[in-house]
Design an enzyme around this catalytic site. Sequence first.
Site, PDB file in Angstrom:
ATOM      1  N   SER A   1      -2.198  -7.784   2.912  1.00 37.11           N
ATOM      2  CA  SER A   1      -2.588  -7.704   4.332  1.00 37.11           C
ATOM      3  C   SER A   1      -2.897  -9.095   4.869  1.00 37.11           C
ATOM      4  O   SER A   1      -2.604  -9.391   6.030  1.00 37.11           O
ATOM      5  CB  SER A   1      -3.816  -6.808   4.504  1.00 37.11           C
ATOM      6  OG  SER A   1      -3.509  -5.489   4.163  1.00 37.11           O
TER       7      SER A   1
ATOM      8  N   LYS B   1     -18.098  -7.344   9.252  1.00 38.46           N
ATOM      9  CA  LYS B   1     -16.881  -8.121   8.989  1.00 38.46           C
ATOM     10  C   LYS B   1     -15.966  -8.127  10.207  1.00 38.46           C
ATOM     11  O   LYS B   1     -15.939  -7.166  10.983  1.00 38.46           O
ATOM     12  CB  LYS B   1     -16.119  -7.499   7.809  1.00 38.46           C
ATOM     13  CG  LYS B   1     -16.200  -8.349   6.527  1.00 38.46           C
ATOM     14  CD  LYS B   1     -15.525  -7.676   5.368  1.00 38.46           C
ATOM     15  CE  LYS B   1     -14.083  -8.097   5.201  1.00 38.46           C
ATOM     16  NZ  LYS B   1     -13.518  -7.507   3.955  1.00 38.46           N
TER      17      LYS B   1
ATOM     18  N   ARG C   1      -1.571  -6.284  -8.533  1.00 36.89           N
ATOM     19  CA  ARG C   1      -0.448  -7.179  -8.219  1.00 36.89           C
ATOM     20  C   ARG C   1      -0.267  -8.289  -9.222  1.00 36.89           C
ATOM     21  O   ARG C   1       0.831  -8.758  -9.468  1.00 36.89           O
ATOM     22  CB  ARG C   1      -0.651  -7.821  -6.838  1.00 36.89           C
ATOM     23  CG  ARG C   1      -0.348  -6.919  -5.691  1.00 36.89           C
ATOM     24  CD  ARG C   1      -0.912  -7.452  -4.412  1.00 36.89           C
ATOM     25  NE  ARG C   1      -2.358  -7.329  -4.403  1.00 36.89           N
ATOM     26  CZ  ARG C   1      -3.110  -7.466  -3.320  1.00 36.89           C
ATOM     27  NH1 ARG C   1      -2.558  -7.778  -2.176  1.00 36.89           N
ATOM     28  NH2 ARG C   1      -4.405  -7.312  -3.383  1.00 36.89           N
TER      29      ARG C   1
ATOM     30  N   HIS D   1       0.841  -1.204   0.000  1.00 33.36           N
ATOM     31  CA  HIS D   1       0.000   0.000   0.000  1.00 33.36           C
ATOM     32  C   HIS D   1       0.880   1.259   0.000  1.00 33.36           C
ATOM     33  O   HIS D   1       0.613   2.208  -0.731  1.00 33.36           O
ATOM     34  CB  HIS D   1      -0.860   0.065   1.274  1.00 33.36           C
ATOM     35  CG  HIS D   1      -1.865  -1.036   1.425  1.00 33.36           C
ATOM     36  ND1 HIS D   1      -1.941  -1.823   2.543  1.00 33.36           N
ATOM     37  CD2 HIS D   1      -2.852  -1.476   0.606  1.00 33.36           C
ATOM     38  CE1 HIS D   1      -2.927  -2.691   2.419  1.00 33.36           C
ATOM     39  NE2 HIS D   1      -3.496  -2.519   1.246  1.00 33.36           N
TER      40      HIS D   1
HETATM   41  P1  ADP Z   1      -9.378  -4.428  -0.508  1.00 30.28           P
HETATM   42  O1  ADP Z   1     -10.043  -5.279   0.541  1.00 30.28           O
HETATM   43  O2  ADP Z   1     -10.227  -3.284  -0.998  1.00 30.28           O
HETATM   44  O3  ADP Z   1      -8.715  -5.170  -1.635  1.00 30.28           O
HETATM   45  P2  ADP Z   1      -6.701  -3.976   0.501  1.00 30.28           P
HETATM   46  O4  ADP Z   1      -6.346  -3.194   1.709  1.00 30.28           O
HETATM   47  O5  ADP Z   1      -6.381  -5.412   0.474  1.00 30.28           O
HETATM   48  O6  ADP Z   1      -8.245  -3.697   0.327  1.00 30.28           O
HETATM   49  O7  ADP Z   1      -6.058  -3.310  -0.792  1.00 30.28           O
HETATM   50  C1  ADP Z   1      -6.273  -1.967  -1.144  1.00 30.28           C
HETATM   51  C2  ADP Z   1      -5.582  -1.637  -2.474  1.00 30.28           C
HETATM   52  O8  ADP Z   1      -4.167  -1.797  -2.340  1.00 30.28           O
HETATM   53  C3  ADP Z   1      -5.980  -2.569  -3.613  1.00 30.28           C
HETATM   54  O9  ADP Z   1      -6.068  -1.818  -4.808  1.00 30.28           O
HETATM   55  C4  ADP Z   1      -4.833  -3.529  -3.707  1.00 30.28           C
HETATM   56  O10 ADP Z   1      -4.698  -4.054  -5.012  1.00 30.28           O
HETATM   57  C5  ADP Z   1      -3.679  -2.619  -3.369  1.00 30.28           C
HETATM   58  N1  ADP Z   1      -2.528  -3.397  -2.901  1.00 30.28           N
HETATM   59  C6  ADP Z   1      -2.445  -4.176  -1.798  1.00 30.28           C
HETATM   60  N2  ADP Z   1      -1.223  -4.768  -1.708  1.00 30.28           N
HETATM   61  C7  ADP Z   1      -0.522  -4.333  -2.791  1.00 30.28           C
HETATM   62  C8  ADP Z   1       0.806  -4.586  -3.292  1.00 30.28           C
HETATM   63  N3  ADP Z   1       1.646  -5.439  -2.675  1.00 30.28           N
HETATM   64  N4  ADP Z   1       1.176  -3.979  -4.447  1.00 30.28           N
HETATM   65  C9  ADP Z   1       0.309  -3.162  -5.079  1.00 30.28           C
HETATM   66  N5  ADP Z   1      -0.945  -2.889  -4.679  1.00 30.28           N
HETATM   67  C10 ADP Z   1      -1.365  -3.454  -3.541  1.00 30.28           C
END
Ligand code: ADP
Length: 153
Positions: free
Chosen positions: A130, A41, A90, A17
Amino acid sequence: MRIAVFPGSFDPITLGHFDIVERAYPLFDKIIIAIGHNSKKNYMFSLEKRKEFIKKTFKDYDKIEVDHFEGLTIDYCKSKKVKFILRGLRNPADFEFEKAIAQTNRRLSHDDKIETIFLLTSSGKSFISSSIVREIINYNGEYELLVPPAVKI
Ligand code: ADP
């Protein structure tokens, strides 16, 4: 003003992020990191903790705001009069999923024509998520390697 909303669960914020926000930073006048919260959730970290980690991480970034919302991202964007949604990609699975969401959001935005802006993950960061961080925390592993220093359990 060119404002983007970066929506996500951020449970917790990771270096993935962080990388996306840092690279998007010069492209926008303001980025609102918006924690999507669904009261039904179960999260590992409370909304307050997730917010605190993000605020601490970006304390020296004056164009970053941290907020949260319940419900649809598109409704949140409309309420903030924001035209851009920022998301990270990703892998092909992210692409397929995000494509449907982005197209749906554009349709639901009607004349506002809200666009989703995608940044590709940096090499070396694409494996970070995450959910993997939560798994490492559950087993007392070295989660610190994958998150900004502000994330403390
Ligand atoms: P959600 O539940 O909405 O997917 P996340 O917190 O998992 O929420 O992810 C939020 C955003 O961050 C998403 O667009 C996800 O693709 C991006 N993201 C998470 N990890 C990475 C990473 N390692 N590289 C690039 N983008 C990431």
